[in-house]
Design a protein around this motif. Sequence first.
Motif, PDB file in Angstrom:
ATOM      1  N   GLY A  23     -11.420  73.028  81.317  1.00  0.00           N
ATOM      2  CA  GLY A  23     -12.764  72.846  81.846  1.00  0.00           C
ATOM      3  C   GLY A  23     -13.834  72.841  80.782  1.00  0.00           C
ATOM      4  N   GLY A  24     -13.413  72.803  79.506  1.00  0.00           N
ATOM      5  CA  GLY A  24     -14.386  72.783  78.419  1.00  0.00           C
ATOM      6  C   GLY A  24     -15.087  74.117  78.251  1.00  0.00           C
ATOM      7  N   THR A  25     -16.143  74.108  77.447  1.00  0.00           N
ATOM      8  CA  THR A  25     -16.867  75.360  77.178  1.00  0.00           C
ATOM      9  C   THR A  25     -17.631  75.849  78.406  1.00  0.00           C
ATOM     10  OG1 THR A  25     -18.734  74.063  76.326  1.00  0.00           O
ATOM     11  CG2 THR A  25     -17.101  74.841  74.727  1.00  0.00           C
ATOM     12  N   GLU A  26     -17.866  74.959  79.383  1.00  0.00           N
ATOM     13  CA  GLU A  26     -18.618  75.367  80.561  1.00  0.00           C
ATOM     14  C   GLU A  26     -17.918  76.480  81.326  1.00  0.00           C
ATOM     15  OE1 GLU A  26     -17.814  72.300  79.845  1.00  0.00           O
ATOM     16  OE2 GLU A  26     -19.706  71.265  79.430  1.00  0.00           O
ATOM     17  N   ILE A  27     -16.586  76.372  81.455  1.00  0.00           N
ATOM     18  CA  ILE A  27     -15.845  77.379  82.215  1.00  0.00           C
ATOM     19  C   ILE A  27     -15.884  78.734  81.517  1.00  0.00           C
ATOM     20  CG2 ILE A  27     -13.570  76.983  81.170  1.00  0.00           C
ATOM     21  CD1 ILE A  27     -12.380  77.269  83.986  1.00  0.00           C
ATOM     22  N   THR A  74     -18.466  79.800  79.982  1.00  0.00           N
ATOM     23  CA  THR A  74     -19.795  80.321  80.300  1.00  0.00           C
ATOM     24  C   THR A  74     -19.813  80.905  81.701  1.00  0.00           C
ATOM     25  OG1 THR A  74     -20.813  78.672  78.850  1.00  0.00           O
ATOM     26  CG2 THR A  74     -22.246  79.765  80.463  1.00  0.00           C
ATOM     27  N   TRP A  75     -19.158  80.200  82.649  1.00  0.00           N
ATOM     28  CA  TRP A  75     -19.127  80.672  84.036  1.00  0.00           C
ATOM     29  C   TRP A  75     -18.246  81.910  84.188  1.00  0.00           C
ATOM     30  CZ3 TRP A  75     -17.504  75.098  85.688  1.00  0.00           C
ATOM     31  CH2 TRP A  75     -18.588  74.232  85.523  1.00  0.00           C
ATOM     32  N   GLN A  76     -17.179  81.937  83.430  1.00  0.00           N
ATOM     33  CA  GLN A  76     -16.226  83.040  83.543  1.00  0.00           C
ATOM     34  C   GLN A  76     -16.021  83.645  82.144  1.00  0.00           C
ATOM     35  OE1 GLN A  76     -12.642  81.643  85.510  1.00  0.00           O
ATOM     36  NE2 GLN A  76     -13.803  80.698  87.159  1.00  0.00           N
ATOM     37  N   ALA A 122      -9.555  77.917  78.591  1.00  0.00           N
ATOM     38  CA  ALA A 122     -10.437  76.996  79.304  1.00  0.00           C
ATOM     39  C   ALA A 122      -9.733  76.259  80.440  1.00  0.00           C
ATOM     40  CB  ALA A 122     -11.032  75.977  78.334  1.00  0.00           C
TER      41      ALA A 122
END
Length: 222
Positions: A107-111, A113-115, A164
Amino acid sequence: MMPFAGGLDSLPNGTLLLSVVAALLYLPVQGRAPSLRRSVVKTTATALLAVLAFIEGGPFLLVAALALSAAGDFFLSRDGETAFLAGLASFLAAHLAYVPLFLSVGGGTEILTWQPWRLGLAILAAIGAAVLMRRLLAAVAPQMRIPVVLYAAAILAMLLAAAAVPSPVILIGAILFVLSDSLLAIGRFLTPPDSPRQRPIGAAVWVLYYLAQAAIALGFLL
């Protein structure tokens, strides 16, 4: 309830069951002297996971990583430094196959950040690896230092890539893999061969390793 469609007589479920049986059969003999029968049982457990991934149409890199791991299992079940280095090379290649596989579904770096717990686990693993690596480099023979460093870098890259991946099952599998390899290194390089701790360490290495491979495989196939 079986994980794949059909009952025990279906090819995927039957293959998985045979893999589990082989893994269980290897557990009581893992501490014995090397023999062809022992090597075959050990190799079969992971090889059948590769067969399962193939017949279920899993990603090529998953099949390749499991097949390379099965080869590594065979080499590590034999005696001698040459066999050990061949096993190390096989598992190095397996981890290098897992890295792009995990990145392709990540999920890239976004995941992260979310988790943030995912990144926290990866950081803890990296710190643990650094501490263990310092001890290993002081204990291994000079000619083994580069192979050990390369292998450690590959498995750490595998774990960071898995951090990720949205599926927590795959991430858990990667963590178990790191724990298994860490115990393997402790048993081989930091524990005397005649130590009574060798047998429980060997059993823990095998259980964690097989659960890791099964979790990664099933995380993709299911």
